[in-house]
Design a protein around this motif. Sequence first.
Motif, mmCIF file in Angstrom:
data_model
loop_
_atom_site.group_PDB
_atom_site.id
_atom_site.type_symbol
_atom_site.label_atom_id
_atom_site.label_comp_id
_atom_site.label_asym_id
_atom_site.label_seq_id
_atom_site.Cartn_x
_atom_site.Cartn_y
_atom_site.Cartn_z
ATOM 1 N N GLU A 176 -8.250 11.539 0.009
ATOM 2 C CA GLU A 176 -8.751 10.597 1.013
ATOM 3 C C GLU A 176 -8.949 9.182 0.452
ATOM 4 N N LYS A 177 -9.199 9.057 -0.848
ATOM 5 C CA LYS A 177 -9.385 7.729 -1.448
ATOM 6 C C LYS A 177 -8.054 7.026 -1.734
ATOM 7 N N TYR A 178 -6.973 7.758 -1.578
ATOM 8 C CA TYR A 178 -5.654 7.198 -1.877
ATOM 9 C C TYR A 178 -4.837 6.918 -0.607
ATOM 10 N N VAL A 179 -5.394 7.277 0.517
ATOM 11 C CA VAL A 179 -4.693 7.111 1.797
ATOM 12 C C VAL A 179 -5.389 6.030 2.616
ATOM 13 N N ILE B 128 4.771 6.573 4.999
ATOM 14 C CA ILE B 128 4.048 6.357 6.249
ATOM 15 C C ILE B 128 3.936 7.699 6.972
ATOM 16 N N ILE B 129 2.713 8.170 7.150
ATOM 17 C CA ILE B 129 2.481 9.432 7.849
ATOM 18 C C ILE B 129 2.040 9.120 9.279
ATOM 19 N N ILE B 130 2.765 9.666 10.247
ATOM 20 C CA ILE B 130 2.401 9.490 11.656
ATOM 21 C C ILE B 130 1.921 10.838 12.177
ATOM 22 N N SER B 131 0.675 10.868 12.642
ATOM 23 C CA SER B 131 0.067 12.138 13.048
ATOM 24 C C SER B 131 -1.022 11.878 14.078
ATOM 25 N N ILE C 181 0.855 -1.179 0.000
ATOM 26 C CA ILE C 181 0.000 0.000 0.000
ATOM 27 C C ILE C 181 0.897 1.238 0.000
ATOM 28 N N PRO C 182 0.759 2.153 -0.974
ATOM 29 C CA PRO C 182 1.728 3.251 -1.107
ATOM 30 C C PRO C 182 1.704 4.283 0.011
ATOM 31 N N ILE C 183 0.502 4.652 0.496
ATOM 32 C CA ILE C 183 0.410 5.712 1.505
ATOM 33 C C ILE C 183 -0.406 5.209 2.689
ATOM 34 N N ILE C 184 0.226 5.172 3.851
ATOM 35 C CA ILE C 184 -0.447 4.721 5.074
ATOM 36 C C ILE C 184 -0.391 5.846 6.101
ATOM 37 N N TRP C 185 -1.525 6.153 6.677
ATOM 38 C CA TRP C 185 -1.631 7.224 7.683
ATOM 39 C C TRP C 185 -1.916 6.569 9.031
ATOM 40 N N ILE C 186 -1.008 6.723 9.975
ATOM 41 C CA ILE C 186 -1.188 6.141 11.309
ATOM 42 C C ILE C 186 -1.589 7.243 12.282
ATOM 43 N N GLU C 187 -2.771 7.129 12.828
ATOM 44 C CA GLU C 187 -3.261 8.124 13.784
ATOM 45 C C GLU C 187 -2.831 7.733 15.196
ATOM 46 N N THR C 188 -2.000 8.556 15.806
ATOM 47 C CA THR C 188 -1.535 8.295 17.166
ATOM 48 C C THR C 188 -0.780 9.502 17.709
ATOM 49 N N HIS C 189 -0.754 9.618 19.029
ATOM 50 C CA HIS C 189 0.114 10.588 19.693
ATOM 51 C C HIS C 189 1.474 9.971 20.022
ATOM 52 N N GLU C 190 1.577 8.651 19.877
ATOM 53 C CA GLU C 190 2.795 7.936 20.258
ATOM 54 C C GLU C 190 3.727 7.803 19.054
ATOM 55 N N LEU D 101 -5.992 4.642 6.214
ATOM 56 C CA LEU D 101 -5.921 5.153 7.583
ATOM 57 C C LEU D 101 -6.053 4.020 8.597
ATOM 58 N N ILE D 102 -5.137 3.979 9.544
ATOM 59 C CA ILE D 102 -5.266 3.040 10.656
ATOM 60 C C ILE D 102 -4.970 3.789 11.956
ATOM 61 N N GLU D 103 -5.499 3.292 13.030
ATOM 62 C CA GLU D 103 -5.270 3.884 14.351
ATOM 63 C C GLU D 103 -4.376 2.952 15.156
ATOM 64 N N LEU D 104 -3.293 3.494 15.667
ATOM 65 C CA LEU D 104 -2.409 2.672 16.499
ATOM 66 C C LEU D 104 -3.113 2.404 17.826
ATOM 67 N N PRO D 105 -3.395 1.154 18.126
ATOM 68 C CA PRO D 105 -4.091 0.864 19.390
ATOM 69 C C PRO D 105 -3.224 1.210 20.587
#
Length: 378
Positions: free
Chosen positions: A134-137, A121-124, A11-20, A139-143
């Motif tokens: 948005e259709k090309y990214v 990999i975008i960490i934000s 997957i070319p672009i992965i966005w990880i939602e986390t403060h860590e 999104l996952i949330e780091l548990p």
Amino acid sequence: MNLRNLFKSNIPIIWIETHEYERAKKEVEKIASEEGKDIRTWTITKGIQGENLKPKEEGFLKPEEEPYDTPEVPLNYITNPEINSTTLIVMDFHRFLDSAEILRKMLDVYEEARKNFNQLIIISPVTDIPTEIEKYVTLIELPLPDQETLKETLEKIVSDHEGLLDEKWEKQFWTNPNITKEICRAASGLTLNEFENAVTLSIASKNKIDIKDIFEQKKQMILKTAGLQIFDPKEIDEVKGLDRAKEYITKAIKSGLGKGSLLVGIPGTGKSLLAKQVGRITGLPTIILDLGMIFGSLVGESERRISHALKTVEAMAPCILFIDELEKGISGINSSAMTDGGTGSRVFGKFLTWLNDKNSGVYVIATANDLSLIPPNS
């Protein structure tokens, strides 16, 4: 969604939602290394960094040739045809997505990175993904850290502080597994950084790990969240009367049955005091949700605030969530579409959906003076 599977799928672009940031970075580096990829990191303060940098990468590292503190640098890097089988981790890139040029370049990344088996990999901590991409990214949330991760971190901290801990307590820690379980259970909902801070602070002040200090760290989460405050049961005296209601709610909480209670009556009959007193009886922290403080001026801000507030409350579980005068907090909801563009309806809808689906050990107690002001479908 599994991060490892996303890597295997290229997957070319992965966005990880986390403060860590650091934990997410380590997780990505571990998987990328196992997949045989080169690993690079970009931040606006340090530019592109990594081990065993190749000569062809130097143009992206020298400020005199190309400034390393511009958002174009990581995108130009990952789309360079000479760069292949590389994972590029970028931090806080959401700050740069208000530029048409950057958005167009992100679409180029999607096409070019896939050809060369590269990944961005975008960490934000936020997920403000523009419509254009948005259709090309993905999104996952780091548990949040699980119990095993907390246990490993705790044992490492205790080992590192050998000699600073009370000898009797330290011996009990290593011989009684229940101590570890209680500390890790109390820390559920904290990030790894927050957990480490709470544990080291407790050791520094008490020469042992006190669960009360873990809950103090959780209180910090409440203080930082719009619309939430924590109630200290010591602030009120014991409530006289209303024994049946008190007994019913207390039994419901202790048995784990039911999602909450709505106390209805005219003002001055002790509804709010009763709700707060239940926290004192059960020994559970009582969190107050002020719905009026949830609403913000920016588009989408109110919805984000209620989602964040409910996640924070779940992190405190088991606990009591108290909403005073519910009908005032949702006043005007019936005409929300005409007055605030439907924001009030969406906020209350998120709350009702959460209330219906939750199984996190949060018991909701709400009060109301006038039941007729609450929408019938609620």
